[in-house]
Write an enzyme that holds these catalytic residues in place. Structure first.
Site, PDB file in Angstrom:
ATOM      1  N   GLU A 142      10.077   1.100  10.470  1.00 57.05           N
ATOM      2  CA  GLU A 142      10.686   2.029  10.103  1.00 57.05           C
ATOM      3  C   GLU A 142      10.341   3.478  10.529  1.00 57.05           C
ATOM      4  O   GLU A 142       9.595   3.659   9.305  1.00 57.05           O
ATOM      5  CB  GLU A 142      11.249   1.991   8.680  1.00 57.05           C
ATOM      6  N   LYS A 154       0.605  -1.032   0.688  1.00 56.39           N
ATOM      7  CA  LYS A 154      -0.355   0.312  -0.130  1.00 56.39           C
ATOM      8  C   LYS A 154       0.717   1.207   0.003  1.00 56.39           C
ATOM      9  O   LYS A 154       2.070   1.741   0.904  1.00 56.39           O
ATOM     10  CB  LYS A 154      -0.693  -0.537   1.499  1.00 56.39           C
ATOM     11  N   GLU A 171      10.766  16.420  15.199  1.00 58.48           N
ATOM     12  CA  GLU A 171      10.787  16.135  13.405  1.00 58.48           C
ATOM     13  C   GLU A 171      10.168  16.532  12.234  1.00 58.48           C
ATOM     14  O   GLU A 171       9.085  16.565  13.125  1.00 58.48           O
ATOM     15  CB  GLU A 171      10.612  14.299  12.986  1.00 58.48           C
ATOM     16  N   CYS A 176      13.590  10.494   6.328  1.00 65.62           N
ATOM     17  CA  CYS A 176      13.983  10.176   7.800  1.00 65.62           C
ATOM     18  C   CYS A 176      15.773  10.558   8.784  1.00 65.62           C
ATOM     19  O   CYS A 176      16.239  10.289   9.389  1.00 65.62           O
ATOM     20  CB  CYS A 176      13.605   8.486   7.494  1.00 65.62           C
ATOM     21  N   THR A 182       2.134   7.188  13.422  1.00 59.57           N
ATOM     22  CA  THR A 182       1.229   5.598  12.565  1.00 59.57           C
ATOM     23  C   THR A 182       1.417   4.399  12.780  1.00 59.57           C
ATOM     24  O   THR A 182       1.047   3.720  13.268  1.00 59.57           O
ATOM     25  CB  THR A 182       1.608   6.309  11.133  1.00 59.57           C
ATOM     26  N   GLY A 183       3.497   4.175  13.274  1.00 57.42           N
ATOM     27  CA  GLY A 183       4.344   2.963  13.219  1.00 57.42           C
ATOM     28  C   GLY A 183       3.453   2.146  14.774  1.00 57.42           C
ATOM     29  O   GLY A 183       2.683   1.481  15.627  1.00 57.42           O
ATOM     30  N   GLY A 238       6.572   4.988   7.942  1.00 57.62           N
ATOM     31  CA  GLY A 238       6.242   5.998   8.748  1.00 57.62           C
ATOM     32  C   GLY A 238       6.503   7.339   8.943  1.00 57.62           C
ATOM     33  O   GLY A 238       7.534   6.516  10.385  1.00 57.62           O
TER      34      GLY A 238
HETATM   35  P1  NAD Z   1       2.620   8.394   7.805  1.00 55.04           P
HETATM   36  O1  NAD Z   1       2.732   7.646   8.823  1.00 55.04           O
HETATM   37  O2  NAD Z   1       1.738   8.888   7.320  1.00 55.04           O
HETATM   38  O3  NAD Z   1       2.481   7.160   6.615  1.00 55.04           O
HETATM   39  C1  NAD Z   1       2.755   5.933   6.216  1.00 55.04           C
HETATM   40  C2  NAD Z   1       1.760   5.309   5.441  1.00 55.04           C
HETATM   41  O4  NAD Z   1       1.389   4.617   6.224  1.00 55.04           O
HETATM   42  C3  NAD Z   1       1.078   5.370   4.536  1.00 55.04           C
HETATM   43  O5  NAD Z   1       0.952   4.762   3.234  1.00 55.04           O
HETATM   44  C4  NAD Z   1      -0.032   6.228   5.103  1.00 55.04           C
HETATM   45  O6  NAD Z   1      -0.880   6.256   4.020  1.00 55.04           O
HETATM   46  C5  NAD Z   1       0.056   4.960   6.300  1.00 55.04           C
HETATM   47  N1  NAD Z   1      -1.057   5.158   7.286  1.00 55.04           N
HETATM   48  C6  NAD Z   1      -1.708   6.744   7.865  1.00 55.04           C
HETATM   49  N2  NAD Z   1      -2.153   6.074   8.300  1.00 55.04           N
HETATM   50  C7  NAD Z   1      -2.397   4.548   9.015  1.00 55.04           C
HETATM   51  C8  NAD Z   1      -2.610   3.400   9.720  1.00 55.04           C
HETATM   52  N3  NAD Z   1      -3.887   4.438  10.904  1.00 55.04           N
HETATM   53  N4  NAD Z   1      -2.658   2.178   9.370  1.00 55.04           N
HETATM   54  C9  NAD Z   1      -2.022   1.482   8.427  1.00 55.04           C
HETATM   55  N5  NAD Z   1      -1.763   2.662   7.627  1.00 55.04           N
HETATM   56  C10 NAD Z   1      -1.146   3.888   7.994  1.00 55.04           C
HETATM   57  O7  NAD Z   1       4.342   8.347   6.911  1.00 55.04           O
HETATM   58  P2  NAD Z   1       4.569  10.181   6.135  1.00 55.04           P
HETATM   59  O8  NAD Z   1       4.279  11.146   5.917  1.00 55.04           O
HETATM   60  O9  NAD Z   1       3.528   9.296   4.466  1.00 55.04           O
HETATM   61  O10 NAD Z   1       6.450   9.555   5.344  1.00 55.04           O
HETATM   62  C11 NAD Z   1       6.690  10.134   6.299  1.00 55.04           C
HETATM   63  C12 NAD Z   1       7.416   9.488   7.592  1.00 55.04           C
HETATM   64  O11 NAD Z   1       8.370   8.957   7.494  1.00 55.04           O
HETATM   65  C13 NAD Z   1       8.119  10.334   8.747  1.00 55.04           C
HETATM   66  O12 NAD Z   1       8.589  10.587  10.033  1.00 55.04           O
HETATM   67  C14 NAD Z   1       9.557   9.393   7.906  1.00 55.04           C
HETATM   68  O13 NAD Z   1      10.510   9.970   8.802  1.00 55.04           O
HETATM   69  C15 NAD Z   1       9.384   7.998   8.159  1.00 55.04           C
HETATM   70  N6  NAD Z   1       9.842   7.215   7.595  1.00 55.04           N
HETATM   71  C16 NAD Z   1      10.730   6.826   7.597  1.00 55.04           C
HETATM   72  C17 NAD Z   1      11.969   6.221   7.353  1.00 55.04           C
HETATM   73  C18 NAD Z   1      12.981   4.871   8.069  1.00 55.04           C
HETATM   74  O14 NAD Z   1      13.877   4.889   7.319  1.00 55.04           O
HETATM   75  N7  NAD Z   1      13.148   5.172   9.744  1.00 55.04           N
HETATM   76  C19 NAD Z   1      11.928   6.161   5.862  1.00 55.04           C
HETATM   77  C20 NAD Z   1      11.344   6.960   5.571  1.00 55.04           C
HETATM   78  C21 NAD Z   1      10.287   7.640   5.733  1.00 55.04           C
END
Ligand code: NAD
Length: 492
Positions: free
Chosen positions: A260, A185, A395, A294, A242-243, A238
C-alpha cells in the site's frame, strides 16, 4: 470513553515482544521516541536489527509449526481470540489513543476514532476467521476437485507512522484470522502503540510467538524482514520508493508481497454539485492527520464556471479548521509527525510559490506562541496550479492542496489520471451518469461520489499503478494471507 483515566503511564523504556517475552535489542541499543507537538522525548525503544528479526522469525516459525498451536486451532477458536483482542483494544481505548496522539502529534479526537477503528477491524476478522471457504470445482476428469485455503506461514508486516496502529490492524486481522504467525515492525517515529498491542495480544490469549513486535530502523530491521528466507510473505505500507526496495529484497525467496504505497488523489468537483457540501467537507479530506494520509485529496479539479465560488468557500472552511494542541479535545489538526517532515513540506510550499502558484491560505507555522515548540504548519491552499507543477505531481504528505480548473469532463479525467499514483479520489456532481462515468474512468482503487470517504472495514482498499499491489480490508485481504491448494480425488 470518558470514564477512563485521562493520563497514561507512558513507558519510559519500551521493549519488543518476541516469543511472548518482553525483550531488549540483542545488542542492547535503543533510540529515543519523541512527541512532535512538543519536541520532548517520551520513551526509549529497542533498536532491533537483523539478529532480532532472526529471533522473531525463529519464535514465529516455532509457533506456526507447533502441531497443537495457532495454525492448527479451529478457525472459530482463532476468531474468538481475535474477538478478545478487539474487546481489549476497546477497553484500553483511551490509553492507546493518548499514546498514539502523543507519539504522532495527532489530535486526540482523531486518535480515539482510529483506535475504535482498530477494534472494529479485529472484530470483523474475528467473524471472518471461520468463513474462509474453498471450492468444489467441476473438472473434466471423473472425480472430485476441491480447493483448500491454507495459511502462508510466517508473515512480515511493515507499517508507517501516519496511522501506526490502524495500519498494523489492517494487516494483523486477516493474517491472524487465516492462521499465520506474524512479525510486526512499526515505523521508528511511532513504535509505542504496536508494542502495547503486542502485550494486549498475549493478554487476549494468543500463544507466544504468534504476534512478535520488532522495533528498529527500516534499513536494518525492515530490510531483514523483507529479505528473510523463512518469511513467506511481506505486507508493507509506506512510500512508493520503499515499496520498490521491498520488492527487490523480497525477490530472494520469491516472497508474496502486498504493498500500500503513496497517492496524489484527485477531488473532482463539477459545477452542478452540491458545492456547499463539497466545501464544508473537503478541507478534512486533505488536512486531517495534517495531510499525512495516503488518501489525501491533495489535488482539487474544479469546473471553471464554479472555480471562484469553490475557492472562496473552500478557503473559508479551511480557515475554520482548528489547529492546536493534540491533547485538546477540540483540536482538528495537530502537528506533523516530525520536524523533518515539517521541513520537507515547507520546502514544497516554497517550491509552489517559485513555480507561480497562488498561495491563498496558510503557508507557514501557526501564529500561536504556545505551539512554537512543535512541528506545526497551517493548512495551505494553492490556487492557479497547473498539472505540470511539482506540487501537483509529487506526494507532499502534508497539509497542502492544489486547486486546478478544468473545462470539460474529458479534461478533468485526463488531468486526474496524469499521475503515476492511483489510490483514491472523489467525484462531486448531481448528474449521476456523469459522476459514474468519471469514477469509472479514473485509474484508482478507492473512489467515492459526493463524499470523501475512502476506508470501509468491509470493503477492499488498495491502489492502481504505483500506489500498490493487492487489496486490504474486507474479505479480499484474506486472499493475500492464504495459499490455495487444489486437490483432485480419483473416484473411479
Ligand atoms: P516509509 O516508506 O518511510 O516507511 C514505512 C515503513 O517501512 C517503516 O516501518 C520503515 O521503517 C520501513 N522501511 C523503511 N525502509 C525500509 C527498507 N529498506 N526495507 C524495509 N522496510 C523499510 O513510509 P512512511 O514515511 O512511514 O509513511 C508515509 C508513506 O506511506 C507515504 O508515502 C504514504 O502515502 C504511504 N501510505 C500509504 C498507505 C496506503 O494504504 N496506500 C497508507 C498509509 C501510508
Amino acid at each position: 470513553m470518558t470514564d477512563q483515566p485521562a493520563t497514561i503511564a507512558t513507558p519510559t523504556t519500551a521493549r519488543m515482544i518476541i516469543g511472548g517475552a518482553s525483550v531488549d535489542a540483542a545488542d542492547g541499543q535503543t533510540f529515543e521516541v519523541t512527541n512532535p507537538a512538543t519536541g520532548g522525548v517520551i520513551a526509549t525503544a529497542p533498536m532491533g536489527g537483523r539478529e532480532d528479526v532472526n529471533r522473531a522469525v525463529a519464535a514465529a516459525r516455532k509457533a506456526f509449526e507447533d502441531p497443537k498451536g495457532w495454525s492448527s486451532w479451529s478457525a472459530s477458536k482463532r476468531g474468538r481470540t481475535l474477538a478478545k483482542l478487539s474487546s481489549l483494544v476497546k477497553a484500553n481505548l483511551e490509553e492507546l489513543a493518548r499514546l498514539e496522539s502523543r507519539n504522532g502529534g495527532k489530535p486526540i479526537s482523531g486518535a480515539r476514532g482510529e483506535t475504535l477503528g482498530v477494534s472494529l477491524v479485529f472484530e470483523y476478522y474475528a467473524g471472518a476467521a471461520n468463513k474462509v471457504f474453498g471450492q468444489t470445482i467441476p473438472v473434466s476428469k471423473p472425480g472430485l476437485d476441491i480447493t483448500l485455503r491454507e495459511p502462508i506461514g510466517v508473515v512480515g508486516l511493515i507499517v508507517p507512522w501516519n496511522f501506526p496502529l490502524l495500519m498494523a490492524a489492517w494487516k494483523l486481522g486477516p493474517a491472524l484470522a487465516a492462521g499465520n504467525t506474524c512479525i510486526l515492525k512499526p515505523a521508528s517515529y511511532t513504535p509505542l502503540t504496536a508494542l502495547r498491542l503486542g502485550e494486549l495480544a498475549l493478554e487476549a490469549g494468543f500463544p507466544p510467538g504468534v504476534l512478535n513486535v520488532v522495533t528498529g530502523p527500516g534499513g536494518t530491521a525492515g530490510a531483514s524482514i523483507a529479505a528473510h528466507p523463512e518469511i513467506g510473505k511481506v505486507a508493507f505500507t509506506g512510500e512508493t520508493t520503499t515499496g520498490q526496495e521491498i520488492m527487490r529484497l523480497a525477490a530472494g525467496n520469491v516472497k508474496k508481497i502486498s504493498l500500500e504505497l503513496g497517492g496524489k488523489s484527485p477531488n473532482i468537483v463539477f459545477a452542478d454539485a452540491d458545492l456547499d457540501k463539497f466545501a464544508r467537507e473537503s478541507p478534512y479530506a486533505v488536512f486531517d492527520n495534517s495531510g499525512q494520509d495516503c488518501c489525501a485529496r491533495s489535488r482539487i479539479f474544479v469546473e471553471r464556471s464554479a472555480h471562484e465560488q469553490v475557492v472562496e468557500a473552500f478557503v473559508a472552511a479551511t480557515r475554520n479548521v482548528k489547529v492546536g494542541d493534540p491533547e485538546d479535545d477540540a483540536t482538528e489538526m495537530g502537528s506533523l509527525v516530525s520536524f523533518r517532515q515539517r521541513d520537507r513540506v515547507a520546502e514544497y510550499i516554497a517550491i509552489g510559490q517559485d513555480e507561480g502558484a497562488a498561495l491563498v491560505c496558510g503557508g507557514d507555522a501557526p501564529a500561536d506562541p504556545a505551539l512554537a515548540a512543535g512541528a506545526y504548519l497551517m493548512p495551505t491552499v494553492f490556487d492557479a496550479v497547473t498539472n505540470e507543477m511539482r506540487i501537483a505531481r509529487e506526494e507532499i504528505f502534508g497539509p497542502v492542496v492544489s486547486i486546478i480548473p478544468f473545462d470539460t469532463e474529458e479534461e478533468a479525467i485526463r488531468l486526474a489520471n496524469a499521475t503515476p499514483y492511483g489510490l483514491s479520489g472523489s467525484v462531486w456532481s448531481r448528474d449521476i451518469g456523469k459522476a459514474l462515468r468519471t469514477a469509472r474512468a479514473l485509474q484508482a482503487g478507492v473512489l467515492s461520489v459526493n463524499s470523501n470517504s475512502s476506508v470501509h472495514t468491509e470493503a477492499p482498499f488498495g491502489g492502481y499503478k504505483m500506489s500498490g499491489i493487492g487489496r486490504e480490508l474486507g474479505m479480499s485481504a484474506i486472499d493475500m494471507y492464504t495459499e490455495t491448494k487444489n486437490i483432485f480425488i480419483d473416484l473411479s
